[in-house]
Design a protein around this motif. Sequence first.
Motif, mmCIF file in Angstrom:
data_model
loop_
_atom_site.group_PDB
_atom_site.id
_atom_site.type_symbol
_atom_site.label_atom_id
_atom_site.label_comp_id
_atom_site.label_asym_id
_atom_site.label_seq_id
_atom_site.Cartn_x
_atom_site.Cartn_y
_atom_site.Cartn_z
ATOM 1 N N ASP A 17 0.832 -1.213 0.000
ATOM 2 C CA ASP A 17 0.000 0.000 0.000
ATOM 3 C C ASP A 17 0.863 1.258 0.000
ATOM 4 O OD1 ASP A 17 -2.308 -1.405 -0.013
ATOM 5 O OD2 ASP A 17 -2.785 -1.115 2.124
ATOM 6 N N LEU A 18 1.878 1.258 0.854
ATOM 7 C CA LEU A 18 2.780 2.411 0.923
ATOM 8 C C LEU A 18 3.418 2.676 -0.440
ATOM 9 C CD1 LEU A 18 4.848 1.894 4.219
ATOM 10 C CD2 LEU A 18 3.273 3.764 3.722
ATOM 11 N N LEU A 19 3.896 1.595 -1.053
ATOM 12 C CA LEU A 19 4.586 1.743 -2.330
ATOM 13 C C LEU A 19 3.615 2.211 -3.406
ATOM 14 C CD1 LEU A 19 6.869 -1.450 -2.295
ATOM 15 C CD2 LEU A 19 7.434 0.884 -1.593
ATOM 16 N N ALA A 20 2.391 1.668 -3.375
ATOM 17 C CA ALA A 20 1.397 2.050 -4.381
ATOM 18 C C ALA A 20 1.045 3.535 -4.260
ATOM 19 C CB ALA A 20 0.145 1.190 -4.226
ATOM 20 N N ARG A 21 1.048 4.024 -3.014
ATOM 21 C CA ARG A 21 0.740 5.445 -2.803
ATOM 22 C C ARG A 21 1.923 6.352 -3.119
ATOM 23 N NH1 ARG A 21 -1.759 3.953 2.172
ATOM 24 N NH2 ARG A 21 0.037 4.709 3.344
ATOM 25 N N CYS A 55 10.980 -3.214 3.374
ATOM 26 C CA CYS A 55 10.050 -2.409 2.578
ATOM 27 C C CYS A 55 10.780 -1.199 1.989
ATOM 28 C CB CYS A 55 8.854 -1.974 3.438
ATOM 29 S SG CYS A 55 7.518 -1.219 2.497
ATOM 30 N N PHE A 56 11.651 -0.610 2.796
ATOM 31 C CA PHE A 56 12.446 0.508 2.279
ATOM 32 C C PHE A 56 13.330 0.046 1.116
ATOM 33 C CE2 PHE A 56 16.108 3.217 1.856
ATOM 34 C CZ PHE A 56 15.550 4.494 1.911
ATOM 35 N N ARG A 57 13.903 -1.127 1.232
ATOM 36 C CA ARG A 57 14.778 -1.631 0.165
ATOM 37 C C ARG A 57 13.984 -1.818 -1.130
ATOM 38 N NH1 ARG A 57 17.972 -6.673 2.782
ATOM 39 N NH2 ARG A 57 19.331 -6.520 0.935
ATOM 40 N N ALA A 58 12.744 -2.312 -0.989
ATOM 41 C CA ALA A 58 11.894 -2.483 -2.175
ATOM 42 C C ALA A 58 11.625 -1.123 -2.812
ATOM 43 C CB ALA A 58 10.579 -3.166 -1.793
ATOM 44 N N TYR A 59 11.316 -0.145 -1.954
ATOM 45 C CA TYR A 59 11.090 1.213 -2.446
ATOM 46 C C TYR A 59 12.356 1.741 -3.146
ATOM 47 C CZ TYR A 59 11.625 6.206 -2.184
ATOM 48 O OH TYR A 59 11.937 7.488 -2.509
ATOM 49 N N HIS A 60 13.482 1.506 -2.507
ATOM 50 C CA HIS A 60 14.743 2.070 -2.975
ATOM 51 C C HIS A 60 15.138 1.548 -4.359
ATOM 52 C CE1 HIS A 60 18.885 3.505 -2.882
ATOM 53 N NE2 HIS A 60 19.240 2.286 -3.249
ATOM 54 N N VAL A 61 15.030 0.231 -4.567
ATOM 55 C CA VAL A 61 15.434 -0.283 -5.887
ATOM 56 C C VAL A 61 14.467 0.207 -6.975
ATOM 57 C CG1 VAL A 61 16.804 -2.265 -5.147
ATOM 58 C CG2 VAL A 61 14.333 -2.548 -5.473
ATOM 59 N N ALA A 62 13.201 0.404 -6.599
ATOM 60 C CA ALA A 62 12.250 0.948 -7.576
ATOM 61 C C ALA A 62 12.630 2.390 -7.917
ATOM 62 C CB ALA A 62 10.820 0.878 -7.032
ATOM 63 N N ALA A 63 13.011 3.151 -6.897
ATOM 64 C CA ALA A 63 13.416 4.541 -7.132
ATOM 65 C C ALA A 63 14.671 4.593 -7.996
ATOM 66 C CB ALA A 63 13.656 5.247 -5.795
ATOM 67 N N LEU A 64 15.589 3.681 -7.730
ATOM 68 C CA LEU A 64 16.820 3.645 -8.519
ATOM 69 C C LEU A 64 16.517 3.237 -9.962
ATOM 70 C CD1 LEU A 64 19.885 3.861 -8.738
ATOM 71 C CD2 LEU A 64 20.049 1.521 -7.876
ATOM 72 N N ALA A 65 15.624 2.281 -10.121
ATOM 73 C CA ALA A 65 15.249 1.843 -11.467
ATOM 74 C C ALA A 65 14.638 3.005 -12.251
ATOM 75 C CB ALA A 65 14.261 0.683 -11.391
ATOM 76 N N ASP A 66 13.809 3.795 -11.587
ATOM 77 C CA ASP A 66 13.222 4.968 -12.251
ATOM 78 C C ASP A 66 14.305 5.968 -12.605
ATOM 79 O OD1 ASP A 66 10.758 3.904 -11.994
ATOM 80 O OD2 ASP A 66 10.151 5.144 -10.280
ATOM 81 N N ARG A 67 15.259 6.094 -11.738
ATOM 82 C CA ARG A 67 16.308 7.086 -11.920
ATOM 83 C C ARG A 67 17.176 6.776 -13.133
ATOM 84 N NH1 ARG A 67 18.842 10.347 -8.588
ATOM 85 N NH2 ARG A 67 16.734 10.754 -7.935
ATOM 86 N N VAL A 68 17.262 5.508 -13.454
ATOM 87 C CA VAL A 68 18.075 5.131 -14.605
ATOM 88 C C VAL A 68 17.670 5.954 -15.816
ATOM 89 C CG1 VAL A 68 18.511 3.271 -16.231
ATOM 90 C CG2 VAL A 68 18.574 2.815 -13.784
ATOM 91 N N ALA A 69 16.380 6.255 -15.895
ATOM 92 C CA ALA A 69 15.905 6.995 -17.055
ATOM 93 C C ALA A 69 15.691 8.474 -16.762
ATOM 94 C CB ALA A 69 14.601 6.372 -17.549
ATOM 95 N N ALA A 70 15.789 8.857 -15.512
ATOM 96 C CA ALA A 70 15.449 10.234 -15.153
ATOM 97 C C ALA A 70 16.684 11.015 -14.714
ATOM 98 C CB ALA A 70 14.419 10.227 -14.031
#
Length: 549
Positions: free
Chosen positions: A459-463, A480-495
């Motif tokens: 839920d946190l991640l979806a929000r 949970c933070f680690r899951a958030y973090h790798v998603a943020a890093l994955a987004d950053r690859v393109a941003a």
Amino acid sequence: MMRRSTIALLLALAACTADADTGTSDGAGDAGDAADDDGAGDDSADDGATDGGQPDACEAEGRYGDGTCDGACALPDTDCFLFFDDHAAADEWFTGYEADLAASESRPPRALVDASDARFAAMRELLERGWASYAVERPVGALDRAPELVVIDDPGVNAFVAFDRGVEKIGWAVMVQTGLIELGASEPALLGVVMHELTHAVDRHVLPDAGERVLIHYQVAPGEPEPLGFEQEDEPIARAAVAAWRKLGGEAGPYPLAELHGIPTGSSSLMTRVFNATLQRAVAADPDACAAALDRIEPFNQFLNARISPLDGLLAPLDEPERAELDLLSGDFMAALRDPCTLASDLDLFPLIAELFGVTVDEVLAEFDPSDVELVEGLPIVDQIATLTDDRYRRMREVEAMLVEDTGLDTSSLRYFSTEEAADDSTVPVLAGMGFPPDAVGEFFLAILPPPTRAECADLLARGDVPPYGDLTDDHHAFCFRAYHVAALADRVAAPATAARAPHTARPDAAEAYRRAAGPRLPRFWRPGDDTRSAWLAPPRQGPPPWNR
Ligand SMILES: [Zn+2]
């Protein structure tokens, strides 16, 4: 304030194992040298640094493959690795390694899973495929083959790599526990865990002299966008505060409350180990005398369990009535532990530590600060443990207060980029290169959470919220933070990178002030588990109840 005790863990008194199986937390580590060197964020932080065009000194000087392991070279030096002719050789090597590990954790050695087993075959295939892509996406030097796979029959969900002190090399093998294979995680999620371990080996995080595990320290204010660790500037106050907190927390545990009466917390803190051994022995010697103490562990544990968030392992702030209740529960437990449970105990802190770590009492005393020796002199064992633990808790509260005064932010603002985070970060480009979701290791972090916590995290991640960071004494950070973090890093690859943040400035004497608060070091003797690096900080197989993780 002279009665405290220790950790309560022990429900499973029989088979001790006071420690994490592949446990490697070095929470008690790097405090003393914290402020001086700024080894911050060099190559382990980013993938490209080693092939970025600067001349490679080790190459120029012929230090690769010359028979001596140069752990600090830009690329992995094959001299640092122990290679195996075949799978059987790797199994044989690990069997010997496991014998030492098991002995140091007072448990029987675990069995290995045969190569003919379907679980082995499936994991082996993943490892081969994962290595092929890893070697393309990341600098692996002259490492020209996939590591061997060792599958351990253990329901604990984990994987790790290990340094072998006997030959002073990193075993070129990835150890995977059956619990990880049987978790039912997706193929890319499992591959992500494999990449994490490969990075610990290839980037030589597991070498004893690899240097600091924490590379960059910073603070994030509430409401401020969460930055990526490897992009940050090292901030002196955050560095000093994190070092002090990790040192003290590694000794006493992560919950520095006066109402604990000196009961240590944290599954692998030094005082927890000592406390567990003390209680186990007292119970073994006279179960009847310890019955009341054991009865009182229950409500004490229930109280804490109900208030520790599975999302980050931290204790929720307690209100006044809760503090009073904890004070009562802890005091009752400690009273029963002191008398009659350990009344007849002739244990003494220093000989006990010597025994637990396989060193002599003189070696222990030589490592202890005289002020610590004085602090506990002549006390019964329970009070020795409680006094030292309470001293560390008090120092942690002092660090907290100092940080608020210095920066206006409490310890929940502290962040650090560790080699664990670097290992997570490395999974992103490799998984992307394989055509998988780059943040797939996050699925593993979610899968390992208990279902209600998993739903809360999802839920946190979806929000788009940033999950809580976790207990600072564990350099893996919260799942949970680690899951958030790798998603943020994955987004950053393109941003594009966000604008640079303004680091918090330090008062001139800050580092020294925090070092003073951190106090004298307790000795931290080597144990075989210290030479392994795992996917997460595993709790003991038996023993502490959940609050203690
Ligand atoms: Zn790790």
